[in-house]
Design a protein around this motif. Structure first.
Motif, short mmCIF file in Angstrom:
data_model
loop_
_atom_site.label_atom_id
_atom_site.label_comp_id
_atom_site.label_asym_id
_atom_site.label_seq_id
_atom_site.Cartn_x
_atom_site.Cartn_y
_atom_site.Cartn_z
N ILE A 180 34.62 38.03 21.03
CA ILE A 180 34.11 38.70 22.22
C ILE A 180 33.88 37.69 23.34
O ILE A 180 34.27 37.91 24.49
N LEU A 181 33.26 36.57 23.01
CA LEU A 181 33.03 35.52 24.00
C LEU A 181 34.35 35.03 24.57
O LEU A 181 34.51 34.90 25.79
N ARG A 182 35.27 34.74 23.67
CA ARG A 182 36.53 34.12 24.07
C ARG A 182 37.42 35.08 24.88
O ARG A 182 38.06 34.67 25.85
N GLU A 183 37.47 36.34 24.49
CA GLU A 183 38.43 37.27 25.09
C GLU A 183 37.86 38.07 26.26
O GLU A 183 38.62 38.68 27.01
N THR A 184 36.54 38.09 26.43
CA THR A 184 35.95 38.81 27.57
C THR A 184 35.20 37.90 28.52
O THR A 184 34.95 38.28 29.66
N GLY A 185 34.79 36.72 28.04
CA GLY A 185 33.99 35.82 28.88
C GLY A 185 32.53 36.19 28.96
O GLY A 185 31.76 35.55 29.68
N ALA A 186 32.12 37.23 28.22
CA ALA A 186 30.72 37.68 28.26
C ALA A 186 29.86 36.88 27.29
O ALA A 186 30.35 36.38 26.27
N SER A 187 28.58 36.77 27.59
CA SER A 187 27.60 36.29 26.62
C SER A 187 27.18 37.46 25.75
O SER A 187 27.36 38.63 26.12
N VAL A 188 26.60 37.17 24.59
CA VAL A 188 26.12 38.21 23.69
C VAL A 188 24.66 37.92 23.33
O VAL A 188 24.35 36.84 22.82
N LEU A 189 23.79 38.88 23.64
CA LEU A 189 22.38 38.81 23.26
C LEU A 189 22.15 39.78 22.11
O LEU A 189 22.33 40.99 22.27
N THR A 190 21.77 39.26 20.95
CA THR A 190 21.55 40.07 19.76
C THR A 190 20.06 40.20 19.49
O THR A 190 19.34 39.21 19.50
N VAL A 191 19.61 41.42 19.24
CA VAL A 191 18.20 41.70 18.94
C VAL A 191 18.06 41.93 17.44
O VAL A 191 18.82 42.71 16.86
N ALA A 192 17.09 41.26 16.81
CA ALA A 192 16.95 41.35 15.35
C ALA A 192 15.48 41.36 14.95
O ALA A 192 14.62 40.83 15.65
#
Length: 356
Positions: A180-192
């Protein structure tokens, strides 16, 4: 041609030549020219990075995640911290109706954002990011909608088909996030969620835990409607920063408002020695962990106690130079962690305990 100049000389030593043409290896000059990491939210989340927000149930994690995400989407400073504006996708693996119908509209209303400027997107169901087809479908859907700067994944446990404490699941999930990071350039915030026994760590396999570029710890007081968000770790930046919030009623939901009088807890439930011993156990499992099968064994990797003790010595559970003192320190911390239900033993092996 001299053997040392032969690009395929590795064959002679039993290695295959590269099977994928076009791989580029960075020279030293190119390494030096690599750009500094950029902030998506100053001091909190970097661009094209992974961040984890973890905390107990009812600690207002989801409200803070929405607050961060919609600050990015609208380009508004996040409580005085500069933001790089961009598209935001919320993946709500549980409670999607409340997120889409109440929480996101309440934030927009509270901050007087006009209808035409409300541009966040929502994917309202579980998704398996440890499955390549699901990752491909998500990336394709994002590309159709345009450029995204951030994906908010809430909540972690609903984002995989396998168990969150299995090594195989962890590796596949991390690979999916990196795509996802590589192909969209977006950051990912995961809630746990944290575990009940150890609220200083998210409930997940070690490979998940170590994969995040940033870890953010959320504490909340449900009765007082207050919460604090603390940077526990940035891999590539100074790991500092803590913010206190008071949750304001808005549109049938809650919206965080900065409150300098709300402070993070200074008391950690684990002693420094216990924390160090658990970090050493994580490292030992990564380095020497194995999977055992049978009713007596957990659905995660285990490691020999001697390997754990070796890593405890490396981490400095005891700063004594004497072997006998180090052994006694290990025995004490081992007993204290077992008493608290954080680790278990069987047949000379040890592993972390996770909530069911």
């Amino acid at each position: 041609m001299d053997r040392l100049d032969d690009p395929y000389r590795s064959v002679e030593y039993g290695c295959k030549p590269p099977s994928r043409p076009g791989l580029h290896l960075l020279s030293y000059a190119e390494m030096e020219a690599m750009p500094e990491p950029e902030w998506l939210v100053e001091g909190l989340i970097q661009k094209r990075s992974t961040a984890l927000m973890f905390g107990k149930s009812n600690s207002f994690k989801s409200f803070l995640a929405i607050d961060i995400g919609l600050s990015v989407e609208t380009g508004r400073d996040w409580h005085g911290n500069a933001v790089s504006a961009g598209g935001v996708l919320f993946v709500a693996t549980e409670g999607a109706n409340g997120v889409g119908r109440l929480r996101i509209p309440a934030w927009y209303q509270h901050h007087a954002v006009s209808e035409e400027d409300r541009r966040a997107f929502l994917y309202p169901q579980e998704i398996c990011l440890d499955a390549a087809d699901d990752v491909t479908a998500l990336i394709a859907a994002m590309n159709i909608r345009g450029a995204f700067a951030l994906v908010v994944l809430d909540i972690f446990g609903g984002s995989m088909k396998g168990s969150e404490i299995e090594d195989k699941t962890a590796r596949a999930w991390v690979h999916g996030i990196q795509r996802i990071l590589r192909e969209t350039g977006a950051s990912v915030l995961t809630v746990a969620h944290t575990g009940w026994a150890d609220d200083t760590r998210a409930r997940m396999h070690t490979h998940f835990w170590g994969s995040f570029d940033s870890r953010l710890r959320m504490e909340g007081d449900k009765d007082a409607l207050t919460g604090t968000l603390t940077v526990e770790r940035h891999k590539d930046a100074d790991s500092n920063g803590s913010w206190g919030f008071r949750m304001a009623q808005a549109g049938g939901s809650l919206v965080p408002e900065l409150d300098e009088n709300v402070k993070a807890s200074k008391v950690r439930k684990l002693s420094p020695q216990q924390r160090t011993a658990l970090d050493a156990l994580d490292d030992a499992i990564v380095a020497n962990g194995v999977r055992k099968f049978g009713q007596e064994w957990p659905p995660c990797n285990v490691v020999q106690i001697d390997h754990w003790r070796t890593h405890c010595d490396k981490h400095g559970v005891s700063d004594s130079g004497k072997a006998d003192s180090r052994k006694k320190a290990f025995q004490r911390v081992r007993a204290s962690l077992q008493e608290r239900g954080l680790i278990r033993f069987y047949d000379g092996f040890v592993w972390r305990c996770f909530d069911d």
